[in-house]
Design an enzyme around this catalytic site. Structure first.
Site, short mmCIF file in Angstrom:
data_model
loop_
_atom_site.label_atom_id
_atom_site.label_comp_id
_atom_site.label_asym_id
_atom_site.label_seq_id
_atom_site.Cartn_x
_atom_site.Cartn_y
_atom_site.Cartn_z
N HIS A 33 26.06 36.43 62.09
CA HIS A 33 27.19 36.91 61.29
C HIS A 33 27.32 36.12 59.98
O HIS A 33 28.42 35.94 59.46
CB HIS A 33 28.49 36.89 62.10
CG HIS A 33 28.52 37.96 63.16
ND1 HIS A 33 28.88 39.26 62.90
CD2 HIS A 33 28.18 37.91 64.47
CE1 HIS A 33 28.77 39.97 64.02
NE2 HIS A 33 28.35 39.18 64.99
N GLY A 121 20.75 44.82 71.03
CA GLY A 121 20.89 43.80 69.99
C GLY A 121 19.55 43.30 69.48
O GLY A 121 19.47 42.21 68.93
N SER A 123 17.66 45.19 67.38
CA SER A 123 17.42 45.93 66.14
C SER A 123 16.47 47.10 66.27
O SER A 123 15.56 47.28 65.46
CB SER A 123 16.90 44.99 65.05
OG SER A 123 17.88 44.10 64.70
N GLU A 157 21.37 52.49 56.34
CA GLU A 157 22.27 52.21 57.46
C GLU A 157 23.72 52.10 57.00
O GLU A 157 24.64 52.60 57.63
CB GLU A 157 21.82 50.94 58.18
CG GLU A 157 22.64 50.71 59.43
CD GLU A 157 21.85 50.22 60.63
OE1 GLU A 157 20.62 50.20 60.59
OE2 GLU A 157 22.51 49.88 61.61
N ASP A 169 18.22 42.29 59.66
CA ASP A 169 17.35 43.02 60.58
C ASP A 169 16.23 43.75 59.85
O ASP A 169 15.06 43.69 60.25
CB ASP A 169 18.18 44.03 61.40
CG ASP A 169 19.33 43.36 62.13
OD1 ASP A 169 19.33 42.12 62.23
OD2 ASP A 169 20.24 44.08 62.58
C1 GLA Z 1 23.71 42.95 63.41
C2 GLA Z 1 23.57 43.30 61.93
C3 GLA Z 1 22.98 42.14 61.15
C4 GLA Z 1 23.75 40.85 61.40
C5 GLA Z 1 23.94 40.62 62.91
C6 GLA Z 1 24.82 39.45 63.20
O1 GLA Z 1 22.46 42.77 63.99
O2 GLA Z 1 22.73 44.43 61.80
O3 GLA Z 1 22.96 42.45 59.78
O4 GLA Z 1 24.98 40.86 60.75
O5 GLA Z 1 24.48 41.76 63.55
O6 GLA Z 1 24.22 38.27 62.79
#
Ligand code: GLA
Length: 382
Positions: A33, A121, A123, A157, A169
């Site tokens: 974050h 989580g 991606s 996105e 990501d």
């Molecule tokens: C998701 C978002 C990223 C990043 C993370 C948290 O994966 O796509 O851009 O903000 O959360 O680190």
């Protein structure tokens, strides 16, 4: 990946010979974050890919299918494109952005194969965006600017899917390198590749609790950070984002901030400092120090940023107690999904077995545990 099946299916559906491109998912070692606060992140690409098989058409029609989902989409390349709120938005969003960038994509047939677990989580969404973007641009150009491609996919996105994600990501999916973590400065997109010692594995533990941060919580955290910046700007010039705020500065102005906003800011500001320390630790191959920073990161995400959940906390606690484990923390947006663990490779298999048994006992769910190492970013599949 089963590229032969992908090609065979493509020929069966579209009666053409495709070219195939693939892009990886990612795991974030530390720096959570922070990307949308112009801070530091340290992800690695992982050996789970999404592949896009593609062939140009002689007309202006675009056909998109996936091996994992039923619904196919078809449209004309000149159509006004709108989100459908399903998997195809990631593909169509990228096509839309390529059009907006002034390119004139031709008609095409696309078939997607994904192996990045969805909603974990890791991606999967960036992997599909980058695979498709890479495929489309590669069809037109000899070389691809990977930083521009990452930005284009992030815009897809943000604008088409409606998720206000940062750049991490898409960036790592484009630029990852085998056996390396990537430390990225999200302000200027300069990055350093840091070798990960061959004796350690990146072990990913899936809590099997799906995260759903597309809507509410993620965007709320961004808004909290923006509010923190607005308030802190009154304390003096030179603050554009939380990246510009030091830990001492934040403490000095603590009274200006509502308690929740203060804690959100404290997470981001201390996390940026942790990523810088973690990069030093990795360069010295001091994995013990790295692991300690991971533990602090997890606590900060749990208590200050409040994006963890019971299952993630239990998984981290179990992992931390295992032999050969340097560190564990939640990875990605949070509210479920996976943890990342740095584990001595020789211990990885035993780690997997014990964590699986103990998590099952504590939570009643059987976790998936993946023993991985850092992988390469997007590429054409020969
Ligand atoms: C998701 C978002 C990223 C990043 C993370 C948290 O994966 O796509 O851009 O903000 O959360 O680190």
């Amino acid at each position: 990946m089963d590229i032969e099946t992908l090609k065979r299916d493509f020929r069966a559906v579209y009666r053409e010979e495709p070219q195939v491109f693939r892009a990886p998912g990612r795991v974030n070692l530390i720096g959570e974050h922070t990307d949308y606060n112009e801070g530091f992140v340290m992800p690695a690409a992982i050996d789970f890919y999404t592949a896009a098989a593609i062939a140009p058409r002689s007309d202006t029609k675009v056909n998109v299918r996936s091996q994992s989902f039923d619904r196919a989409v078809s449209f004309d390349i000149a159509d006004d494109l709108r989100p459908k709120h399903n998997w195809s938005d990631y593909v169509v969003g990228v096509i839309d952005q390529i059009r907006r960038s002034g390119e004139r994509p031709r008609g095409m047939d696309i078939l997607i194969q994904g192996e990045v677990p969805i909603g974990a989580g890791l991606s999967s969404s960036a992997a599909i965006e980058v695979a498709v973007g890479f495929a489309l641009l590669n069809a037109e150009h000899a070389t691809i600017d990977r930083v521009q491609l990452a930005l284009l996919c992030q815009r897809a996105e943000n604008e088409f899917v409606g998720m206000r994600c940062g750049i991490m990501d898409q960036f790592i999916s484009c630029n990852g390198q085998r056996d390396h973590a990537l430390m990225l400065d999200c302000r200027n997109l300069q990055f350093k590749l840091l070798p990960i010692s061959p004796g350690v594995s990146l072990v990913i533990c899936n809590t099997m609790v799906k995260h759903e941060h597309a809507g509410g919580e993620y965007n709320q955290r961004r808004a909290d950070c923006e509010e923190g910046v607005r308030i802190l700007q009154k304390s003096g010039p030179g603050i554009r984002s939380l990246r510009d705020v030091s830990v001492e500065q934040l403490e000095r102005h603590r009274e200006m901030l509502p308690p929740v906003i203060y804690r959100r800011c404290r997470h981001v500001v201390t996390e940026n400092a942790r990523v810088e320390s973690a990069a030093e630790a990795l360069q010295k191959n001091d994995l013990r120090a790295f692991g300690k920073l991971m533990a602090e990161s997890h606590r900060s995400l749990r208590d200050d940023y409040e994006v963890s959940c019971r299952e993630l906390d239990v998984m981290v606690e179990i992992a931390t107690a295992q032999a050969g484990a340097f560190g564990a923390r939640m990875t990605g947006g949070g509210f479920g999904g996976c943890t990342i663990n740095l584990v001595v490779s020789e211990h990885a298999e035993a780690f997997r077995k014990r964590v699986t048994a103990e998590y099952e006992k504590a939570v009643g769910l059987t976790p998936d545990v993946y023993i991985t190492s850092a992988a390469d970013g997007a590429a054409r599949v020969a």
